[in-house]
Design a protein around this motif. Structure first.
Motif, PDB file in Angstrom:
ATOM      1  N   LEU A   1       4.064  -9.715   1.879  1.00  0.00           N
ATOM      2  CA  LEU A   1       2.895  -9.318   1.273  1.00  0.00           C
ATOM      3  C   LEU A   1       2.497  -8.092   2.116  1.00  0.00           C
ATOM      4  N   VAL A   2       2.180  -8.332   3.222  1.00  0.00           N
ATOM      5  CA  VAL A   2       1.413  -7.375   4.048  1.00  0.00           C
ATOM      6  C   VAL A   2       2.381  -6.105   4.157  1.00  0.00           C
ATOM      7  N   ALA A   3       3.673  -6.566   4.536  1.00  0.00           N
ATOM      8  CA  ALA A   3       4.558  -5.491   4.858  1.00  0.00           C
ATOM      9  C   ALA A   3       4.729  -4.632   3.483  1.00  0.00           C
ATOM     10  N   ALA A   4       4.664  -5.231   2.253  1.00  0.00           N
ATOM     11  CA  ALA A   4       4.871  -4.481   0.922  1.00  0.00           C
ATOM     12  C   ALA A   4       3.696  -3.700   0.565  1.00  0.00           C
ATOM     13  N   GLN A   5       2.465  -4.070   1.122  1.00  0.00           N
ATOM     14  CA  GLN A   5       1.195  -3.300   0.980  1.00  0.00           C
ATOM     15  C   GLN A   5       1.302  -1.982   1.788  1.00  0.00           C
ATOM     16  N   ARG A   6       1.800  -2.035   2.994  1.00  0.00           N
ATOM     17  CA  ARG A   6       1.668  -0.921   4.123  1.00  0.00           C
ATOM     18  C   ARG A   6       2.866   0.119   3.509  1.00  0.00           C
ATOM     19  N   LEU A   7       4.183  -0.521   3.031  1.00  0.00           N
ATOM     20  CA  LEU A   7       5.100   0.407   2.573  1.00  0.00           C
ATOM     21  C   LEU A   7       4.566   1.103   1.309  1.00  0.00           C
ATOM     22  N   ALA A   8       3.644   0.294   0.428  1.00  0.00           N
ATOM     23  CA  ALA A   8       3.302   0.816  -0.699  1.00  0.00           C
ATOM     24  C   ALA A   8       2.386   2.117  -0.611  1.00  0.00           C
ATOM     25  N   GLN A   9       1.740   2.180   0.449  1.00  0.00           N
ATOM     26  CA  GLN A   9       0.798   3.037   0.881  1.00  0.00           C
ATOM     27  C   GLN A   9       1.268   4.644   1.164  1.00  0.00           C
ATOM     28  N   TRP A  10       2.787   4.491   1.368  1.00  0.00           N
ATOM     29  CA  TRP A  10       3.418   5.615   1.657  1.00  0.00           C
ATOM     30  C   TRP A  10       3.870   6.308   0.171  1.00  0.00           C
ATOM     31  N   CYS A  11       3.501   5.635  -0.908  1.00  0.00           N
ATOM     32  CA  CYS A  11       4.054   6.133  -2.166  1.00  0.00           C
ATOM     33  C   CYS A  11       3.127   7.522  -2.386  1.00  0.00           C
ATOM     34  N   ALA A  12       4.020   8.569  -2.775  1.00  0.00           N
ATOM     35  CA  ALA A  12       3.418   9.796  -3.092  1.00  0.00           C
ATOM     36  C   ALA A  12       3.082  10.447  -1.755  1.00  0.00           C
ATOM     37  N   ARG A  13       3.504   9.935  -0.574  1.00  0.00           N
ATOM     38  CA  ARG A  13       3.054  10.372   0.749  1.00  0.00           C
ATOM     39  C   ARG A  13       4.377  10.665   1.668  1.00  0.00           C
ATOM     40  N   ALA A  14       5.580  10.105   1.286  1.00  0.00           N
ATOM     41  CA  ALA A  14       6.793  10.209   1.951  1.00  0.00           C
ATOM     42  C   ALA A  14       7.118  11.595   2.219  1.00  0.00           C
ATOM     43  N   PRO A  15       7.959  11.782   3.274  1.00  0.00           N
ATOM     44  CA  PRO A  15       8.649  12.934   3.611  1.00  0.00           C
ATOM     45  C   PRO A  15       9.207  13.708   2.311  1.00  0.00           C
ATOM     46  N   GLU A  16       9.929  13.120   1.622  1.00  0.00           N
ATOM     47  CA  GLU A  16      10.698  13.736   0.767  1.00  0.00           C
ATOM     48  C   GLU A  16      10.523  12.867  -0.697  1.00  0.00           C
ATOM     49  N   LEU A  17      10.644  13.352  -1.726  1.00  0.00           N
ATOM     50  CA  LEU A  17      10.704  12.590  -3.007  1.00  0.00           C
ATOM     51  C   LEU A  17      11.614  11.369  -3.257  1.00  0.00           C
ATOM     52  N   GLU A  18      12.929  11.659  -2.677  1.00  0.00           N
ATOM     53  CA  GLU A  18      13.985  10.771  -2.418  1.00  0.00           C
ATOM     54  C   GLU A  18      13.363   9.384  -1.760  1.00  0.00           C
ATOM     55  N   GLU A  19      12.914   9.758  -0.470  1.00  0.00           N
ATOM     56  CA  GLU A  19      12.536   8.804   0.336  1.00  0.00           C
ATOM     57  C   GLU A  19      11.212   7.953  -0.259  1.00  0.00           C
ATOM     58  N   ASP A  20      10.411   8.541  -0.884  1.00  0.00           N
ATOM     59  CA  ASP A  20       9.276   7.928  -1.613  1.00  0.00           C
ATOM     60  C   ASP A  20       9.630   6.869  -2.669  1.00  0.00           C
ATOM     61  N   VAL A  21      10.729   7.285  -3.100  1.00  0.00           N
ATOM     62  CA  VAL A  21      11.304   6.250  -4.294  1.00  0.00           C
ATOM     63  C   VAL A  21      11.894   5.098  -3.295  1.00  0.00           C
ATOM     64  N   ALA A  22      12.734   5.439  -2.262  1.00  0.00           N
ATOM     65  CA  ALA A  22      13.576   4.306  -1.463  1.00  0.00           C
ATOM     66  C   ALA A  22      12.330   3.373  -0.863  1.00  0.00           C
ATOM     67  N   LEU A  23      11.378   4.156  -0.400  1.00  0.00           N
ATOM     68  CA  LEU A  23      10.306   3.138   0.030  1.00  0.00           C
ATOM     69  C   LEU A  23       9.447   2.227  -1.024  1.00  0.00           C
ATOM     70  N   ALA A  24       9.197   2.615  -1.811  1.00  0.00           N
ATOM     71  CA  ALA A  24       8.470   2.073  -3.043  1.00  0.00           C
ATOM     72  C   ALA A  24       9.587   0.846  -3.483  1.00  0.00           C
ATOM     73  N   ASN A  25      10.896   1.258  -3.621  1.00  0.00           N
ATOM     74  CA  ASN A  25      11.877  -0.020  -4.040  1.00  0.00           C
ATOM     75  C   ASN A  25      11.763  -0.896  -2.796  1.00  0.00           C
ATOM     76  N   ILE A  26      11.720  -0.673  -1.496  1.00  0.00           N
ATOM     77  CA  ILE A  26      11.639  -1.649  -0.641  1.00  0.00           C
ATOM     78  C   ILE A  26      10.298  -2.464  -0.526  1.00  0.00           C
ATOM     79  N   ALA A  27       9.206  -1.707  -1.010  1.00  0.00           N
ATOM     80  CA  ALA A  27       7.870  -2.527  -1.087  1.00  0.00           C
ATOM     81  C   ALA A  27       7.975  -3.244  -2.141  1.00  0.00           C
ATOM     82  N   LEU A  28       8.529  -2.962  -3.354  1.00  0.00           N
ATOM     83  CA  LEU A  28       8.589  -4.028  -4.344  1.00  0.00           C
ATOM     84  C   LEU A  28       9.614  -5.054  -3.989  1.00  0.00           C
TER      85      LEU A  28
END
Lengths: 233, 107
Positions: free
Chosen positions: A15-42
């Protein structure tokens, strides 16, 4: 015999890992990475929900996943310190995800073969996701570590910073440590990074003694539910 | 971003570090890979993983190809007439003079 605390610890890590990862949503270095991190968070959130629901049933006090996620204070969380550490740099996020997913994969693998059928089912679903999280973080660790002088320095800094916290993570299943070390070593070697020496070993997360970072994370995660108890979409 | 950059406009924005890749997904066995879109990635391995995250989130595929966009040679819109129009009046090129047996899929 599976205990409430064991399952709660696994669930809180996710749960805490998910929340930390979700905090990168719209802040990742690239749009593609943004989606990848959100996927991992979910992915992490999905496993957290199953584990917290199961933990609530084991406890038998009528607490469901929402009660456990939204209505506990930081002292009642049982996650390891590693997952709550703030991501001051993208390299820190990748170092944390590398160490966490390498361990989660092994842990879920062993739980999937365990006696507790309910837990085995959850772990069997999670282990494939962990393999992908490991693959993703390993790719980036290698690219940053074996990249430019600057990216190498920042990735090494991140590994040095996070390394002490891996002891608490792996201490839960000492028999998995050799396999975990071998996985992590392969990636670090491929990334031309140096594995830090084992020295300081902070812990206490499993007993509810956390860094202050967790309070801020929970404040953001819980504010809506606490302001509007039982709110639904 | 500094104020300077905003004032001087897009010409000052550095070029994207990651090249463009075209993504092809095979929806299931027996079908061809179909172009589904494009993405940015620094290298082929990451392009493949980005494609997995962007284009197969809902079980859209069983196989992915990524191709550097620069490796694709495309026909020019200016050549459209010369390329495609001559085929318009050649009905004998279409297999319309056969009866397709029942149960043949994807033809």
């Amino acid at each position: 015999m599976t205990t409430f605390d064991q399952v709660l610890g696994l669930g809180d890590d996710a749960l805490v890992a998910a929340q930390r990862l979700a905090q990168w949503c719209a802040r990742a270095p690239e749009l593609e990475e943004d989606v990848a991190l959100a996927n991992i968070a979910l992915d992490q959130l999905g496993v957290a929900r199953l584990l917290l629901t199961y933990a609530g049933e084991l406890e038998g006090a009528g607490r469901d996943e929402d009660a456990l996620a939204y209505l506990r204070t930081d002292r009642e969380f049982r996650n390891v310190l590693l997952v709550e550490l703030p991501d001051r740099d993208y390299a820190v996020l990748m170092a944390k995800l590398l160490f966490l997913s390498a361990f989660q994969r092994l842990r879920y693998e062993s739980l999937a073969a365990g006696d507790d059928e309910r837990l085995a089912g959850i772990a069997a679903k999670a282990v494939k996701e962990s393999a992908y999280h490991l693959d993703h973080s390993a790719l980036w660790t290698v690219r940053l570590g074996d990249g430019t002088e600057l990216s190498h320095a920042r990735m090494q800094d991140a590994v040095d910073e996070v390394w002490p916290y891996t002891h608490e993570l792996v201490a839960e299943a000492p028999s998995l440590r050799p396999a975990w070390l071998s996985t992590v070593d392969d990636v670090l070697t491929g990334a031309t990074l140096t594995r830090p020496a084992d020295a300081w070993q902070p812990g206490g997360g499993r007993d509810g003694r956390h860094t202050e970072a967790l309070s801020y994370l929970l404040a953001e995660m819980q504010v809506l539910h606490r302001a509007h108890p039982g709110a639904r979409w | 971003m500094s104020d300077d950059r905003r004032l001087t406009g897009p010409a000052q924005v550095p070029a994207h570090d990651s090249p463009l890749w075209e993504v092809f997904v095979r929806p299931r066995r027996g079908l061809s890979h179909t172009h589904v879109g494009s993405l940015h990635a620094p290298d082929a391995a990451l392009a493949l993983r980005n494609a997995r995250d962007l284009y197969t989130r809902r079980q859209e595929g069983v196989s992915i190809w990524v191709v550097p966009a620069t490796a694709i040679t495309a026909s020019s819109p200016d050549e459209k007439d010369a390329f495609f129009d001559p085929a318009a009046d050649k009905v004998y090129r279409h297999p319309t003079f056969y009866v397709v047996p029942d149960g043949v899929a994807h033809l």
